[in-house]
Enzyme design. Sequence first.
Site, PDB file in Angstrom:
ATOM      1  N   ASP A  96      -1.311  53.365 -23.670  1.00 31.71           N
ATOM      2  CA  ASP A  96      -0.240  54.077 -24.363  1.00 31.71           C
ATOM      3  C   ASP A  96       1.080  53.315 -24.225  1.00 31.71           C
ATOM      4  O   ASP A  96       1.418  52.840 -23.130  1.00 31.71           O
ATOM      5  CB  ASP A  96      -0.106  55.463 -23.716  1.00 31.71           C
ATOM      6  CG  ASP A  96       0.918  56.332 -24.401  1.00 31.71           C
ATOM      7  OD1 ASP A  96       0.712  56.652 -25.577  1.00 31.71           O
ATOM      8  OD2 ASP A  96       1.917  56.703 -23.752  1.00 31.71           O
ATOM      9  N   GLU A 102      -1.854  50.498 -27.981  1.00 33.51           N
ATOM     10  CA  GLU A 102      -0.976  51.124 -28.970  1.00 33.51           C
ATOM     11  C   GLU A 102       0.138  50.135 -29.257  1.00 33.51           C
ATOM     12  O   GLU A 102       1.196  50.169 -28.613  1.00 33.51           O
ATOM     13  CB  GLU A 102      -0.387  52.437 -28.448  1.00 33.51           C
ATOM     14  CG  GLU A 102       0.353  53.162 -29.553  1.00 33.51           C
ATOM     15  CD  GLU A 102       1.391  54.161 -29.088  1.00 33.51           C
ATOM     16  OE1 GLU A 102       1.876  54.925 -29.924  1.00 33.51           O
ATOM     17  OE2 GLU A 102       1.742  54.171 -27.901  1.00 33.51           O
TER      18      GLU A 102
END
Length: 567
Positions: A231, A291
């Site tokens: 993330d 990401e």
Amino acid sequence: MKIRIHGWAMALLFAACWTPFAGAQMKAKDAGDQKWWQHAVFYEVYPRSFADSNDDGIGDLNGITSKLDYLKDLGVDAIWITPCFPSPQVDFGYDVSNYTDIDPMYGTFADFDHLVNEAKKRGIRVILDFVVNHSSDQHAWFLDSKSSKTSAHRDWYIWRDGKGPDHPPNNWLSTFGSPAWKFDAATKQYYYHYFYPEQPDLNWRNPDVEKVMFDVTRFWYQRGVAGFRLDAVDTLYEDPELRDNPLLPGVDKFGRPKQNQIYNRKLPEVHQVLQRLRKVADEYRAVLIGETWTRDVSQLQEYYGKNGNELHLPMDLMLTELPFSAAVYREHVGAVDAAGGWPTYVISNHDIRRPYSRYGDGVHNDDIAKLMAGFYLTLRGTPVMYYGEEIGMENNDPKRKEDVKDPIGVLGWPIEKGRDGERTPMQWNSGPNGGFTKGKSWLPVPESAKRHNVATQSKDPQSILTFYKEVIRLRKSEPGLREGAYVPLNETDADVLSYLRKSEEGTILVVLNFSASPQEPHFDLRKQGFASAKIRGLLRNAASAHDGALKSIKLDAYGVYIGHISQ
Ligand code: GLC
Ligand code: CA
């Protein structure tokens, strides 16, 4: 009966189990340079919204387990589960208060092990979400960190004096609408948070933070997890001198002057830490997905690492921001493909408006959903699907501010309605709550769930779901789609995107009409090595062609044609 095994015994068992699992369908290619994650279809599951096994209105791990047969039938090879760790749920799990446990609202460790085992039986790997940049403000590390300036964990987060009363250390902004610094009255310093104030940034310059976070990945690898989606990797490091970001013209959606975030995003140290994290992943043959929001293709390339030693699968999120256009997609895919790395295509996720609503014209929406499937699932690279794409789920935005769950939707209402709309429950059948729960669903399903649901579409040979299954089946059965080179065709055609996926073992032609008008592109494949190409149809929607000598393909609005090419 479930047996728990820890430490070295688990590692041994894991190594022993791995070979047969990787075996059968993947063995031949794993030996060469194609790896399982290059052939896999990944599928993102948002656990709150996938399937609710205990009818409390919130999805859970047992719910996911109950749907593994569905995922297997769809052709999914790996599921990425967004955070299911203990969390106050301010950012719905992206605020982790314990990295090595399961949130009771989602289940127990036993449920997790059961999910991993049942998935493995079906040849499905499990990927977890690693929230590396920040923890929850309720994590024990942060509670200790804020307790005093001399606490053991003080330096695990980023604390600084302000420039004066009510003057934060610099001008950095939180991407979620507030300043990026929060004053803590007890110790009279500010802490830094790129996201919500409840998500303080970890200090990755402290080696203790790196060590403990790397151990978190080992913990899960030893529990059978096949990799992580990382993330917000861009935000891991900040300028140690905390220099102000230069301002840009214009304001953002919260009305704040825009900034060029050169001092708090994409610092070079990010790549160094990814290389170290990759070494740990390699010990377990695990895969790292990123990401990776990037400005252009060369920035995306950097995430593979100069020697292919960073992320296996940095997501091409640029694709989600491009206009729906054959010409634009041709240029973009051509550049991504030519850049050298193994592409990772994404059209949707839990932070982005669903493509059904993004691209739909109100008339051909189902055809457009099939067109997008015919596109991103036939490119050279690994696709990462988002749950519900395969049934054409639409965005179901909140209608009233008081219904909004995502805090940015409250702060930014009505311009920014938040991300609830793309996170609504998976639509399993035409019953109440789309069959997601018998309780009170945490988010509402739209009216369209009556038609757009798994049960209804499973029975319909013309449905979006049937089309997705067919494309994925072709990806697996056609070597050209799995490994073939991407060869663009008819490169001046503004409306129809056409390409070959060409390999020694077979060549596939993909023709996609990105316009609302009928089209009939002609093909001459002599330059591609086919003196007199013949076509055999494999899959089509709103398209037709006679099998035999290849001349042209007829496409209706948003038609898709996929065929096998031979001499
Ligand atoms: C990523 C996640 C998003 C989350 C943010 C902060 O962008 O995808 O959902 O809010 O990171 O963790
Ligand atoms: Ca539940």
